[in-house]
Structures are given as structure tokens and as C-alpha cells.
Scaffold this motif. Structure first.
Motif, mmCIF file in Angstrom:
data_model
loop_
_atom_site.group_PDB
_atom_site.id
_atom_site.type_symbol
_atom_site.label_atom_id
_atom_site.label_comp_id
_atom_site.label_asym_id
_atom_site.label_seq_id
_atom_site.Cartn_x
_atom_site.Cartn_y
_atom_site.Cartn_z
ATOM 1 N N ARG A 1 0.840 -1.204 0.000
ATOM 2 C CA ARG A 1 0.000 0.000 0.000
ATOM 3 C C ARG A 1 0.871 1.247 0.000
ATOM 4 N NH1 ARG A 1 -5.015 0.878 2.032
ATOM 5 N NH2 ARG A 1 -5.466 -1.035 0.859
ATOM 6 N N ALA A 2 1.933 1.220 0.791
ATOM 7 C CA ALA A 2 2.834 2.371 0.827
ATOM 8 C C ALA A 2 3.508 2.575 -0.526
ATOM 9 C CB ALA A 2 3.886 2.171 1.918
ATOM 10 N N GLN A 3 3.909 1.499 -1.188
ATOM 11 C CA GLN A 3 4.507 1.621 -2.519
ATOM 12 C C GLN A 3 3.537 2.313 -3.475
ATOM 13 O OE1 GLN A 3 5.538 -2.621 -2.983
ATOM 14 N NE2 GLN A 3 7.623 -1.959 -3.423
ATOM 15 N N TYR A 4 2.288 1.883 -3.440
ATOM 16 C CA TYR A 4 1.284 2.474 -4.331
ATOM 17 C C TYR A 4 1.143 3.971 -4.058
ATOM 18 C CZ TYR A 4 -3.181 3.610 -6.472
ATOM 19 O OH TYR A 4 -4.171 4.208 -7.217
ATOM 20 N N LEU A 5 1.085 4.353 -2.788
ATOM 21 C CA LEU A 5 0.918 5.763 -2.449
ATOM 22 C C LEU A 5 2.157 6.575 -2.797
ATOM 23 C CD1 LEU A 5 -0.902 5.319 0.976
ATOM 24 C CD2 LEU A 5 -1.913 6.133 -1.164
ATOM 25 N N GLN B 1 -1.121 6.084 6.663
ATOM 26 C CA GLN B 1 -2.175 5.522 5.812
ATOM 27 C C GLN B 1 -1.993 4.022 5.588
ATOM 28 O OE1 GLN B 1 -1.430 8.427 2.637
ATOM 29 N NE2 GLN B 1 -3.594 9.023 2.737
ATOM 30 N N ALA B 2 -0.740 3.576 5.611
ATOM 31 C CA ALA B 2 -0.467 2.154 5.413
ATOM 32 C C ALA B 2 -0.553 1.374 6.727
ATOM 33 C CB ALA B 2 0.912 1.962 4.800
ATOM 34 N N GLY B 3 -0.741 2.076 7.849
ATOM 35 C CA GLY B 3 -0.967 1.387 9.107
ATOM 36 C C GLY B 3 0.247 1.217 9.994
ATOM 37 N N PHE B 4 1.340 1.919 9.693
ATOM 38 C CA PHE B 4 2.526 1.811 10.538
ATOM 39 C C PHE B 4 2.421 2.782 11.708
ATOM 40 C CE2 PHE B 4 3.922 0.105 6.490
ATOM 41 C CZ PHE B 4 4.596 -1.038 6.891
ATOM 42 N N THR C 1 14.913 3.101 0.796
ATOM 43 C CA THR C 1 14.098 3.963 1.648
ATOM 44 C C THR C 1 12.842 4.408 0.911
ATOM 45 O OG1 THR C 1 15.149 6.006 0.899
ATOM 46 C CG2 THR C 1 16.198 4.831 2.737
ATOM 47 N N PRO C 2 11.814 4.812 1.650
ATOM 48 C CA PRO C 2 10.623 5.350 0.977
ATOM 49 C C PRO C 2 10.958 6.538 0.072
ATOM 50 C CG PRO C 2 10.126 4.871 3.270
ATOM 51 C CD PRO C 2 11.606 4.681 3.113
ATOM 52 N N HIS C 3 11.857 7.413 0.521
ATOM 53 C CA HIS C 3 12.218 8.578 -0.296
ATOM 54 C C HIS C 3 12.882 8.157 -1.603
ATOM 55 C CE1 HIS C 3 13.514 12.618 -1.308
ATOM 56 N NE2 HIS C 3 14.744 12.170 -1.466
ATOM 57 N N ALA C 4 13.835 7.198 -1.526
ATOM 58 C CA ALA C 4 14.514 6.740 -2.745
ATOM 59 C C ALA C 4 13.539 6.032 -3.670
ATOM 60 C CB ALA C 4 15.669 5.816 -2.376
ATOM 61 N N TYR C 5 12.625 5.278 -3.100
ATOM 62 C CA TYR C 5 11.624 4.590 -3.919
ATOM 63 C C TYR C 5 10.769 5.616 -4.665
ATOM 64 C CZ TYR C 5 8.006 1.266 -5.275
ATOM 65 O OH TYR C 5 7.132 0.491 -6.005
ATOM 66 N N ARG C 6 10.337 6.642 -3.946
ATOM 67 C CA ARG C 6 9.513 7.676 -4.587
ATOM 68 C C ARG C 6 10.296 8.381 -5.690
ATOM 69 N NH1 ARG C 6 6.288 11.671 -0.957
ATOM 70 N NH2 ARG C 6 4.466 10.710 -1.948
ATOM 71 N N SER C 7 11.561 8.660 -5.458
ATOM 72 C CA SER C 7 12.374 9.340 -6.464
ATOM 73 C C SER C 7 12.471 8.516 -7.740
ATOM 74 C CB SER C 7 13.774 9.615 -5.910
ATOM 75 O OG SER C 7 13.721 10.504 -4.816
ATOM 76 N N SER C 8 12.479 7.196 -7.600
ATOM 77 C CA SER C 8 12.622 6.327 -8.763
ATOM 78 C C SER C 8 11.319 6.101 -9.505
ATOM 79 C CB SER C 8 13.186 4.966 -8.320
ATOM 80 O OG SER C 8 14.489 5.110 -7.809
ATOM 81 N N PHE C 9 10.195 6.090 -8.778
ATOM 82 C CA PHE C 9 8.954 5.626 -9.397
ATOM 83 C C PHE C 9 7.808 6.622 -9.420
ATOM 84 C CE2 PHE C 9 11.065 1.675 -8.075
ATOM 85 C CZ PHE C 9 11.099 1.041 -9.297
ATOM 86 N N ASN C 10 7.946 7.745 -8.775
ATOM 87 C CA ASN C 10 6.861 8.704 -8.769
ATOM 88 C C ASN C 10 7.082 9.754 -9.841
ATOM 89 O OD1 ASN C 10 5.004 10.803 -8.224
ATOM 90 N ND2 ASN C 10 4.970 10.342 -6.048
ATOM 91 N N GLY C 11 6.201 9.806 -10.826
ATOM 92 C CA GLY C 11 6.322 10.784 -11.897
ATOM 93 C C GLY C 11 5.656 12.098 -11.567
#
Length: 323
Positions: free
Chosen positions: A266-270, A284-287, A304-314
Motif C-alpha cells: 500500500r505504501a509503494q502504491y501511495l 495511511q499504510a498502518g505503521f 528507503t521510501p524517499h529513494a523509492y519515490r524518487s525512482s517511481f513517482n512521476g
């Protein structure tokens, strides 16, 4: 000069072949001389490549005997199995001391030759389970960029092969030469083999027709709220002990591990599709806390969540990351 032989077999994936070909070919010594002699070799003069074209290859399998490094690129699904002659040539090259490396599903060829028995290895995450099932003597690590066993190396997809090749160049010639090769390839040098592949974590498996399916859907709908083992067992109408046993039988994991993986997904999707802050996404993901979110996310996604967002969030980045 260090000799690199790239073994192309029927069904070879062009990108898997070209990645090591270009990286080694770009590498220069401090005085400007080429550091590697790179050659393609094959069992036959013509190789049917994935993509509908044919390669003409001048060198045969005997080139493996003279190589310091042998690289086996991946092949398309449905490619014919490697011939006994190919497998024998790889074994002979390894016995003679050549360094052997694979790109993506090229690991299957090394495994077929017996070169991965008792070793850690990786491949593209999509094929990792298949490699583990087909070759139980291989310790498959599906979530790393590459694995270096010394003489034998394996990498994930073609992009990870660039990391593996730069790692080999650094081993051979030092960081300065490797850094220059990285600049020529417009690649960072600092990524390490233990960095996780960016795996797309699908929703945790819900067995079709399972009597747990309604419960798992309820969990998915309530990830933002506290969901305890007792609450799950009560909703399933079982004791906690019976529920835990039944859950593992039907999903292959524990209820809490399933819940945590669902929360990370869920966090990945967001992270991919919203501009919410990382702290808000964790809630939102329940942590329960930003620290718990970051630790669990890194354990599952390998970054990290930040690095993931940098790679996949357009979309436009959030103003606060908290990662």
C-alpha cells in the motif's frame, strides 16, 4: 590485456549482450589504452537473437579457453537448452581459472553447467523462484543487484549487469579506472551489489476459493487501522493457534507477515501515485511510527521510501519526505 569473451546463445537478449560489451569496451587505462579486449563467441557462426534478427559471430567456443572473463547474457523464454558442448566449454573455462559471470537469466546456463552448485546467486526477480526450484543446490538471492563469489558472479537484469561489470573493473584495475568507465556509461559507481532490486511487490497472495479470502480482503480494506492477530482470528471464527496454522497452510506465511507485506505494498502504491508526505503515507499504510515504517519498507523493498519515490513517482515530489 584482459580478455573478455561474451558467449551468445540462441535467443540471446540484445540488451543483456550489449551491456557488458559496451562497459568493458569503454574502459580505458590511465594512459588511454583499452583495458579489455572484448569478443563475442558462439557455438555456431550464426545466432538467432531475441527480437527477430540474426547475429554473425566470428569466434567459436574455443575463445572461452583463452578468456580471462566469460560473460553469459540472458536468453528469451523458450530458448533451447544449452548444448553439451557449451556446458563443457564453460566448465573447462572455469577449471582453467577464468572468471565466469552471468547477466539476468544467463544464470540458468551457469547452473545447468553446475557452476553455481553450493554458491549464492541471483537472477532477475521474476525468474528467481524458477531458478531455485530447478536447481536446489543453488542459494538464490532474488533481491540483490549482483552476487560476487570470487570466480563466479551473477547479476539481475541488464541494468544490474552494468553494476556488476563496474564492480569487476574496480576489482581488476582500481576505483579510478572504474569511475571513469562509469562516467562513460553515465552510470553511478557507488551502487553496491547488496542493494535490492526494485521488485514490484504484488498484493500478497489470496488463494482463490480459500475460506480465508473474505478475511484477507477485509485486512486489505483496514490497513490504516490496528489489526491484531486476535482480531483476525476472531473474524475468521477460530482460535489464534488454529487460525495461525490454517493461515500458513493456505498462504505460506504468517498472518502478521502477510499484514506487513500488504502495508508495504500500500505504501509503494501511495509513494508512486500521490504527493502525500512519507510520514502521512506511513500512517495511511498502518505503521505506528515513521521509524517503524522506514525500517519495514527498507527490509521489504530494499531501499528507503524517499529513494523509492524518487525512482517511481512521476508526480511532483512532496514537500517533506521524512525518510
Amino acid at each position: 590485456m584482459h580478455s573478455v569473451a561474451i558467449l551468445v546463445l540462441d535467443g540471446v537478449v540484445p540488451f543483456d549482450m550489449a551491456a557488458p560489451l559496451q562497459v568493458f569496451d569503454f574502459t580505458r587505462l590511465p594512459d588511454g589504452r583499452p583495458a579489455y579486449r572484448v569478443r563475442l563467441c558462439a557455438e555456431r557462426p550464426e545466432v538467432a537473437a531475441d527480437g527477430g534478427f540474426t547475429l554473425r559471430v566470428e569466434r567459436g567456443l574455443q575463445a572461452l579457453a583463452d578468456a580471462d572473463t566469460v560473460v553469459v547474457p540472458g536468453r528469451a523464454e523458450g530458448a533451447p537448452p544449452p548444448s553439451p558442448a557449451v556446458l563443457a566449454a564453460l566448465r573447462q573455462a572455469a577449471a582453467a581459472g577464468a572468471r565466469i559471470a552471468s547477466v539476468c537469466v544467463g544464470a540458468f546456463v551457469l547452473a545447468e553447467a553446475g557452476l553455481l552448485d553450493g554458491l549464492r546467486a541471483t537472477t532477475h526477480w521474476v525468474a528467481a523462484d524458477r531458478l531455485a526450484r530447478a536447481f536446489p543446490l543453488v542459494d538464490v538471492e532474488p533481491d540483490v543487484l549482483y552476487v560476487d563469489n570470487g570466480q563466479i558472479l551473477t547479476s539481475a537484469g541488464a541494468a544490474a549487469a552494468l553494476d556488476m561489470c563496474l564492480h569487476m573493473i574496480r576489482r581488476d584495475l582500481g576505483s579510478a579506472v572504474a569511475a571513469n568507465a562509469a562516467r562513460m556509461s553515465v552510470m553511478p559507481l557507488e551502487r553496491e551489489g547488496g542493494q535490492a532490486q526494485f521488485i514490484v511487490h504484488e498484493h500478497p497472495p489470496v488463494p482463490r476459493g480459500s475460506d480465508l479470502e473474505p478475511l484477507l480482503e477485509w485486512i486489505e480494506d483496514n490497513l490504516a487501522h490496528e489489526v491484531t492477530l486476535g482480531a483476525m482470528a476472531a473474524r475468521a471464527g477460530m482460535s489464534e493457534r488454529t487460525f495461525s496454522r490454517r493461515f500458513r497452510e493456505q498462504t505460506g506465511t504468517t498472518p502478521l507477515q502477510w499484514l506487513l507485506r500488504a502495508r508495504v505494498r500500500r505504501a509503494q502504491y501511495l509513494l508512486e501515485n500521490s504527493d502525500h508526505t512519507v510520514e502521512r503515507i506511513g500512517r495511511q499504510a498502518g505503521f505506528g511510527s515513521p521509524t517503524a515504517f522506514r525500517e519495514r519498507f527498507r527490509k521489504v523493498a530494499g531501499t528507503t521510501p524517499h529513494a523509492y519515490r524518487s525512482s517511481f513517482n512521476g508526480r511532483r515530489p512532496a514537500r517533506a519526505s521524512g525518510s
